[in-house]
Design a protein around this motif. Structure first.
Motif, PDB file in Angstrom:
ATOM      1  N   TYR A 132       0.896  -1.138   0.171  1.00  6.09           N
ATOM      2  CA  TYR A 132      -0.076   0.040  -0.210  1.00  6.09           C
ATOM      3  C   TYR A 132       1.000   1.079  -0.094  1.00  6.09           C
ATOM      4  N   ALA A 133       0.318   2.377   0.331  1.00  5.64           N
ATOM      5  CA  ALA A 133       0.994   3.468   0.573  1.00  5.64           C
ATOM      6  C   ALA A 133       0.583   4.692  -0.073  1.00  5.64           C
TER       7      ALA A 133
ATOM      8  N   GLU B 262       6.539  -0.860   4.000  1.00  2.00           N
ATOM      9  CA  GLU B 262       7.155   0.539   3.572  1.00  2.00           C
ATOM     10  C   GLU B 262       6.156   1.582   3.800  1.00  2.00           C
ATOM     11  N   LEU B 263       4.609   1.181   3.825  1.00  2.00           N
ATOM     12  CA  LEU B 263       3.574   2.151   4.055  1.00  2.00           C
ATOM     13  C   LEU B 263       3.486   2.463   5.503  1.00  2.00           C
TER      14      LEU B 263
ATOM     15  N   LYS C 131       6.293   2.318   7.202  1.00  2.00           N
ATOM     16  CA  LYS C 131       7.317   3.319   7.805  1.00  2.00           C
ATOM     17  C   LYS C 131       6.930   4.602   7.666  1.00  2.00           C
ATOM     18  N   ILE C 132       6.210   5.089   6.127  1.00  2.00           N
ATOM     19  CA  ILE C 132       5.814   6.262   5.930  1.00  2.00           C
ATOM     20  C   ILE C 132       4.920   6.860   6.807  1.00  2.00           C
ATOM     21  N   ALA C 133       3.823   5.834   7.184  1.00  2.00           N
ATOM     22  CA  ALA C 133       2.833   6.517   8.345  1.00  2.00           C
ATOM     23  C   ALA C 133       3.650   6.908   9.645  1.00  2.00           C
ATOM     24  N   LEU C 134       4.590   5.970  10.042  1.00  2.00           N
ATOM     25  CA  LEU C 134       5.472   6.167  11.575  1.00  2.00           C
ATOM     26  C   LEU C 134       6.034   7.535  11.240  1.00  2.00           C
TER      27      LEU C 134
ATOM     28  N   ILE D 239      12.867  -5.913  15.680  1.00  2.00           N
ATOM     29  CA  ILE D 239      11.435  -5.832  15.020  1.00  2.00           C
ATOM     30  C   ILE D 239      11.379  -6.553  13.597  1.00  2.00           C
ATOM     31  N   ASP D 240      10.220  -7.298  13.427  1.00  2.00           N
ATOM     32  CA  ASP D 240      10.127  -7.944  12.193  1.00  2.00           C
ATOM     33  C   ASP D 240       8.790  -7.254  11.437  1.00  2.00           C
ATOM     34  N   SER D 241       8.605  -7.668  10.009  1.00  2.00           N
ATOM     35  CA  SER D 241       7.727  -6.873   9.323  1.00  2.00           C
ATOM     36  C   SER D 241       6.479  -6.654   9.917  1.00  2.00           C
TER      37      SER D 241
END
Length: 291
Positions: free
Chosen positions: A9-10, A39-40, A42-45, A139-141
């Motif tokens: 997503y993203a 990746e989404l 990480k973007i949100a965080l 931390i895993d995915s």
């Protein structure tokens, strides 16, 4: 625009192929991003000002972590690394089915299962796996996706999901949270701006081994008296099939164009260099034997 599939997503996301693949088919990719669910997350965080302080454990490393303790669990005393890979995938799948209270939900589900001893061993492996992650500050995915779901704030973007790639409950919860429930469902045809027409003359071939499949395809083309330059062959995986087609094209003098090419190590120049290298090594070894 943001579109999401099973694994992605993203912010401005489409989860089929890549931005390059869509651009090649005439789709406007300005402002478009194709990313995975991690990746989404990480973007949100990042947009929420939340940092990930733990070291990331990739999916390829998960079986190794599980195998490091797997044989200490009586039920898995004789388990191999291949068993650890299967168990890692099973645990990953189970965790993606749970939105909240992961451990208790998994415990409840496994306790209701038919194979109590096996389920108890799986639960033990799951707990040991998380214990190692916490101890080593990794931390895993799924941990990252869950962290984003629990802590990240929504942000403005056009989100969507592809109907051909159903979302797991965890993925669905994430995009619901990030988009505040404002995402649309599209098809792959919508993504590429094409009508979902049936392909004429589409056939499927399956056999024991790639060489048998390829020979069956070539045999079918010639038996049907179809012009070779009007045929397109689609296959899963780009490592074995192109090489097999290449070898047969040389044997039968067939005109073939490859979309992805063949592995460079299997090209004639590379094969020659490999033989020269091996020959030089053998000569060197033989010389040292007589010194």
């Amino acid at each position: 625009q943001t579109i999401e599939g099973t694994q992605g997503y993203a912010e401005n996301i489409l989860n089929v192929g890549s931005e390059t693949a869509t651009a090649k088919r005439g789709v406007n990719t300005l402002g478009l991003r194709i990313v995975s669910d991690v990746e989404l997350s990480k973007i949100a965080l990042m947009r929420s000002g939340i940092s990930i302080t733990e070291e990331f454990l990739s999916g390829r490393e998960e079986p190794s972590v599980i195998f490091s303790f797997l044989n200490s669990i009586p039920y898995f005393a004789s388990a191999s690394y291949a068993d650890a890979e299967s168990l890692a995938q099973a645990i990953h799948t189970m965790r993606m089915l749970v939105k909240d209270d992961e451990e208790n939900s998994l415990k409840s589900g496994l306790n209701e299962g038919e194979f109590s001893k096996k389920n108890e061993a799986i639960l033990s492996a799951y707990r040991k796996y998380l214990e190692i992650l916490n101890k080593e500050k990794k931390i895993d995915s799924i941990g990252i996706v869950r962290k984003a779901f629990m802590e990240a704030a929504p942000f403005e973007a056009d989100f969507g999901a592809l109907e051909e790639f159903p979302l797991s409950p965890m993925d669905e919860a994430l995009i619901e949270k990030i988009s505040e429930g404002r995402y649309e469902t599209l098809s792959v045809s919508d993504l590429y701006g094409k009508n979902k027409d049936k392909i004429k003359g589409l056939t499927f071939t399956e056999g024991y081994g790639e060489i048998n499949e390829v020979e069956a395809i070539i045999d079918e083309i010639f038996r049907s008296k179809t012009a070779v330059d009007t045929c397109t062959v689609a296959f899963p995986g780009g490592s074995v099939y192109p090489q097999t087609f290449f070898d047969l094209s040389k044997r039968y003098d067939l005109p073939i164009t490859f979309g992805s090419g063949i592995p460079i190590v299997n090209s004639y120049p590379a094969r020659l260099l490999k033989l020269i290298s091996e020959y030089h090594f053998l000569i060197t070894v033989n010389v040292f034997e007589y010194l």
